[in-house]
Design an enzyme around this catalytic site. Structure first.
Site, PDB file in Angstrom:
ATOM      1  N   HIS A  21      37.140  42.047  36.239  1.00 39.18           N
ATOM      2  CA  HIS A  21      36.308  42.492  35.107  1.00 39.18           C
ATOM      3  C   HIS A  21      35.096  41.587  34.954  1.00 39.18           C
ATOM      4  O   HIS A  21      33.957  42.046  34.861  1.00 39.18           O
ATOM      5  CB  HIS A  21      37.103  42.427  33.798  1.00 39.18           C
ATOM      6  CG  HIS A  21      38.114  43.500  33.600  1.00 39.18           C
ATOM      7  ND1 HIS A  21      37.815  44.840  33.628  1.00 39.18           N
ATOM      8  CD2 HIS A  21      39.447  43.432  33.329  1.00 39.18           C
ATOM      9  CE1 HIS A  21      38.908  45.545  33.395  1.00 39.18           C
ATOM     10  NE2 HIS A  21      39.912  44.713  33.211  1.00 39.18           N
TER      11      HIS A  21
ATOM     12  N   HIS B 298      43.108  40.013  37.917  1.00 34.67           N
ATOM     13  CA  HIS B 298      42.749  41.276  37.253  1.00 34.67           C
ATOM     14  C   HIS B 298      41.573  41.049  36.308  1.00 34.67           C
ATOM     15  O   HIS B 298      40.592  41.811  36.320  1.00 34.67           O
ATOM     16  CB  HIS B 298      43.970  41.801  36.482  1.00 34.67           C
ATOM     17  CG  HIS B 298      43.699  43.008  35.641  1.00 34.67           C
ATOM     18  ND1 HIS B 298      44.071  44.283  36.002  1.00 34.67           N
ATOM     19  CD2 HIS B 298      43.085  43.153  34.433  1.00 34.67           C
ATOM     20  CE1 HIS B 298      43.698  45.144  35.075  1.00 34.67           C
ATOM     21  NE2 HIS B 298      43.093  44.478  34.104  1.00 34.67           N
ATOM     22  N   GLU B 299      41.654  39.996  35.499  1.00 33.19           N
ATOM     23  CA  GLU B 299      40.586  39.726  34.539  1.00 33.19           C
ATOM     24  C   GLU B 299      39.321  39.227  35.243  1.00 33.19           C
ATOM     25  O   GLU B 299      38.205  39.529  34.812  1.00 33.19           O
ATOM     26  CB  GLU B 299      41.059  38.711  33.491  1.00 33.19           C
ATOM     27  CG  GLU B 299      42.266  39.148  32.668  1.00 33.19           C
ATOM     28  CD  GLU B 299      42.045  40.453  31.907  1.00 33.19           C
ATOM     29  OE1 GLU B 299      40.877  40.785  31.611  1.00 33.19           O
ATOM     30  OE2 GLU B 299      43.033  41.150  31.618  1.00 33.19           O
TER      31      GLU B 299
ATOM     32  N   ASP C 202      39.330  48.961  33.803  1.00 35.52           N
ATOM     33  CA  ASP C 202      40.756  49.266  33.908  1.00 35.52           C
ATOM     34  C   ASP C 202      40.981  50.671  34.437  1.00 35.52           C
ATOM     35  O   ASP C 202      40.212  51.596  34.153  1.00 35.52           O
ATOM     36  CB  ASP C 202      41.428  49.122  32.539  1.00 35.52           C
ATOM     37  CG  ASP C 202      41.501  47.676  32.085  1.00 35.52           C
ATOM     38  OD1 ASP C 202      41.732  46.803  32.938  1.00 35.52           O
ATOM     39  OD2 ASP C 202      41.333  47.429  30.876  1.00 35.52           O
TER      40      ASP C 202
END
Length: 902
Positions: free
Chosen positions: A159, A155-156, A166
């Site tokens: 980014h 998930h990170e 998000d």
């Protein structure tokens, strides 16, 4: 092909795919060069490295599946701090450092701050700065709250690497859908769950259905979406990667374009997968064939070492012009005396058409060690320019002192052209050294920046600004992550002092700094008179300032011990009219106290006009943002033209998120091609500047799950008390260099309004008040976020896709009375939507464009929603029965509070 040219082409292509500092590159579907660095303040713990390895190994498999077989992690470097015990398996780092790491492991600044997050403040698709995990996150199994650590890492990583955002919104967890139902902010809408309020008072906890808020007509503020533990939805990783079924990103087919989340705001409602698949990584990474799973990643363990720096300084004949030799020596002396950290190994090389090793590496432990090097700064300029000879001598000074060039730093300063500079590119690449370059004047070799780019070094340009060389040297500080070691600039000013006139000023010295504090003055003709007074009234005069021993027209005062906190005042005069500079540097007051910091950089180091450049400045204390500061950028073009820009943290224009401590502005005021320098000044605004105690855009804290018909709640997130959300900040000053950037294809000057349109409005809000719709937004400018737009074009529709896909054919709002304000101002406008039949429950969507006198039009703004609801009872009826049914399902469920984390 010439070997050096081949190396150059490879490195140039590699750099085009990376951020300013990251070493990550994609090779045959595998990510290589990923650096995970542990902060020096983290105590040694035998469990930490195995946990990191397990997380990355787990993440690699999940990433491979989520990317549809395109990418995985091939090799990872884990950098441990110098404070940890040595082990045989620890290797020496090359160009890896804490400051350039893709992932940092560091304690939170505040208690209860273990939420993972990515420092990300660029535009859609821009790469982030770093991922931050805390040791506690890595060592505690919070599976119910975040999901497996490997999934959190992916998930990170999305980014950091692909610039997506998000798909949740903790500030707006619910919204009104176009179907007139209240929906949780999420992607995809196939993720099911229940909406509840959980209240605990004096040990008694009650869970109930959410009620409607009479003002917003949405759910009350404490309402929370509780997901079902068992799902069929496969997306999305940017919403809840913790759900077992979630193994993919939202695509065009299942993307929720209505949700009021940052992904929709920043990426024009594009799905995360749409952004990811158009990234540079995916252009060269077709799905792997014939393999079920990628090989597990390999790990290298590295240990930070003592800093090794060698100055390589130009003393060729052209350095005699415009006091360049003296200015270089002033800056180099300041660097050696005030900036370089104790225990560092430092050497000195000078060069013209040949090179001379003035000092082999000396370990800096006292002031006498500095003086051994400063005594050898060049006193005369003569000869030609051979940069390669200087670099080779620098490497020799390092290796002859039994140190490796790999990971060592070279500070290279030159003002001259050198046609032979390319001949040593291959040797530089092999050396593993990090080369920081300082181009002095407009004639410095054009290939100079390539040396910085190919080695991960910093790049600077200095010309007319008298302080620019000192600012550049002051920026080249430790990259170990130990902030208490870094020298900080509190002041950097130049004054044109007339004979007999007094110049008065102040320097606030805040309580986070005060050790190793220096006041330095330089002059052009004759040493001035100076009076300096500390906050308690103690005075220092000219005789207290120690003259340099090299006749380079500088003097310094070192404040004994720890300097007094408060406002220092100074007065300067002289018998001769001349230019005088004042520089103040200091270090942290205590190793355990995080100092206030400012850093700055441009969005690109190289720009082709008319590309949009953005100035970024980050103001923080530890990992916490400083809000409400006065932040100003000074940008100087190659031939001396200066532009001053006030930077904003208002969530508009170039700024991604309001009040996150990242101050930004578009830069468009180009004056010709060549090098530009960036300098940023930060000042506290009395009663306005404050420290935010909440980190924005962190991983979603999962409140609980619905399991087998029962609501099982996780422990509530430890809340920061309302009165402790922000803390006041005392007066402070910071000055920092943002390095240099190069521009090509730009006109000497001109009307950029014929090239750049107004910036996109990103914060449009709409609300029905009576029969009128009230709009608010931040004004864009004539040229992006500068100046004043010519007019606004406002349109509305009952269908958001009309505005998104066919804005020009949506219903036009009469806004002829609306005169745009200066960029950055708050705009308000109200109108009565007479072309629609206004009934209870009607939803109207509004968007806005701005144009300038050259008829260049901005992008369509974010789409705002206004819902007409007359009363709570009527609104429930108007919204249909679905919401009541969804809200009340809790009464058929059992609620369990899960106090023990699995």
């Amino acid at each position: 092909m010439v070997p050096g040219l081949q190396v150059l082409l490879f490195l140039t292509l590699h750099l085009l795919q990376n951020t300013e500092s990251s070493m990550v590159h994609l090779n045959s579907n595998g990510y290589e060069g990923v650096v995970i660095a542990i902060n020096p303040s983290v105590p040694e713990d035998e469990r930490l490295i195995p946990s990191i390895k397990e997380m990355v190994t787990q993440a690699s498999t999940y990433l491979f599946e989520a990317s549809q077989g395109r990418v995985y992690f091939r090799n990872i470097s884990i950098l441990v701090p110098m404070t940890w015990k040595s082990k045989p398996e620890y290797l020496m780092p090359k160009r890896e450092s804490y400051d350039k790491a893709d992932v940092i492991v560091a304690d939170p600044h505040l208690q209860h701050g273990d939420d993972p997050y990515t420092l990300q403040y660029g535009q859609c698709g821009d790469r982030g700065q770093y991922i931050h995990f805390t040791p506690n996150f890595l060592l505690t199994d919070n599976l119910r709250i975040y999901g497996p650590r490997g999934r959190v890492f992916v998930h990170e990583w999305a980014h950091l690497r692909w610039g997506v955002f998000d798909e949740y919104n903790v500030d707006q967890p619910f919204y009104m859908s176009r179907k007139n139902t209240i929906e949780a902010t999420r992607c995809s809408t196939r993720i099911t769950g229940t909406n509840v309020v959980h209240n605990c008072e004096r040990g008694n906890c009650v869970t109930r259905a959410c009620r409607r808020d009479s003002k917003t007509r949405l759910y009350e503020p404490k309402c929370t979406f509780i997901p079902d533990k068992i799902q069929t939805a496969g997306a999305s990783i940017m919403f809840m990667q913790n759900l077992n079924s979630v193994v993919e990103f939202c695509t065009e087919k299942n993307h929720n374009a209505e949700a009021p989340n940052l992904q929709n705001k920043m990426c024009n409602r594009r799905s995360t997968w749409d952004v990811i698949k158009t990234s540079a990584d995916f252009q060269n990474a077709p799905p792997m064939r014939g393999t079920e799973a990628p090989p597990p990643p390999t790990f290298s363990l590295l240990k930070s070492r003592r800093r090794v720096v060698c100055l390589v300084l130009d003393k060729s004949g052209s350095m005699d012009k415009e006091d360049r030799l003296i200015r270089m020596n002033q800056a180099a002396e300041l660097y050696l005396t005030q900036i370089v950290e104790k225990e560092s190994m430092v050497g000195l090389v000078t060069f013209d058409s040949a090179a001379h090793i003035q000092n082999y590496l000396i370990k800096i432990t006292s002031s006498s060690d500095y003086q051994k090097i400063t005594a050898n700064l060049p006193q005369q300029a003569s000869g030609g320019t051979s940069i390669c000879h200087g670099l080779q001598a620098g490497f020799q000074a390092i290796t002859s002192s039994d140190q490796s060039t790999s990971g060592s730093e070279i500070v290279l300063l030159t003002d001259g052209e050198d046609n032979g500079i390319r001949s040593c590119f291959e040797a530089v690449s092999r050396s593993g050294a990090i080369i920081h370059t300082i181009a002095l004047g407009p004639s410095a070799a054009r290939e100079l920046e390539t040396l910085s780019d190919m080695t991960g070094g910093l790049r600077f340009y200095a010309n007319k600004d008298l302080n620019s060389l000192i600012d550049a040297f002051s920026r080249i500080s430790s990259t170990s992550g130990s902030v208490s070691q870094q020298a900080l600039q509190l002041e950097s000013k130049a004054f044109d002092v007339r004979a007999g006139a007094w110049i008065n000023g102040t320097v606030p010295l805040d309580s986070t700094v005060g050790n190793d504090t220096f006041f330095v003055i330089t002059w052009m003709v004759k040493k001035p008179e100076i009076i300096l007074q500390d906050p308690k009234g103690k005075k220092y005069t000219t005789s207290d300032f120690q003259d340099d021993k090299l006749n380079i027209r500088s003097a310094r005062l070192q404040i004994p011990g720890t300097a007094e906190t408060g406002t220092w005042t100074y007065s300067i005069t002289g018998t001769k009219s001349q230019l005088i500079t004042m520089t103040v540097t200091t270090r942290a007051r205590s190793p355990t106290m995080e100092p206030l910091l400012a850093t700055a950089h441009m969005s690109q180091s190289t720009a082709q006009y008319p590309s949009r450049m953005i100035v970024y400045a980050r103001v923080s204390q530890g990992f916490l943002p400083v809000l409400g500061a006065n932040v100003t950028a000074l940008i100087e073009a190659e031939h001396g033209h200066q532009v001053t820009l006030e930077l904003w943290d208002n969530g508009a224009g170039a700024d991604t998120v309001k009040n996150d401590g990242i101050y930004t502005r578009y830069f468009t005021d180009y004056h010709g091609n060549g090098r530009y320098s960036l300098k940023v000044r930060v000042q506290a605004q009395r009663n306005k500047t404050r420290l935010s105690l909440r980190q924005k855009n962190k991983s979603l804290y999962i409140p609980g799950y619905v399991e087998n018909g029962k609501i099982v709640l996780n422990p509530p997130r430890p809340d920061v008390q309302e009165e402790a959300i922000e803390a006041t900040v005392e007066d402070f000053n910071r000055v920092t260099s943002g390095g240099s950037f190069t521009v090509s294809g730009a006109p000497p000057d001109g009307d950029h309004a014929r090239v750049f349109p107004p910036s996109k409005v990103t914060d449009l809000e709409a609300e029905f008040i009576g029969d009128y719709i009230h709009l608010t937004w931040t004004a864009p400018g004539k040229v992006l976020d500068n100046g004043r737009a010519h007019r606004y074009i406002i349109r509305m529709s009952q269908h958001p896709l009309d505005l998104q896909e066919d804005f020009n054919n949506a219903t036009l709002v009469n806004a002829s009375s609306l005169i745009p304000k200066e960029a950055g101002s708050k705009e308000t406008f109200k109108f009565k939507p007479e072309t629609f039949k206004i009934a209870n429950g009607i939803q109207l969507y509004i968007a806005i464009q701005a144009d300038n006198e050259a008829s260049l039009t901005s992008e369509v703004s974010n789409i705002a929603q206004a819902v007409k609801l007359t009363s709570l009872e009527d609104s429930i009826s108007a919204l249909g029965d679905d919401i009541s049914a969804i809200s009340m399902t809790i009464w058929g469920l059992t609620v369990i509070f899960n106090s023990i984390l699995n």
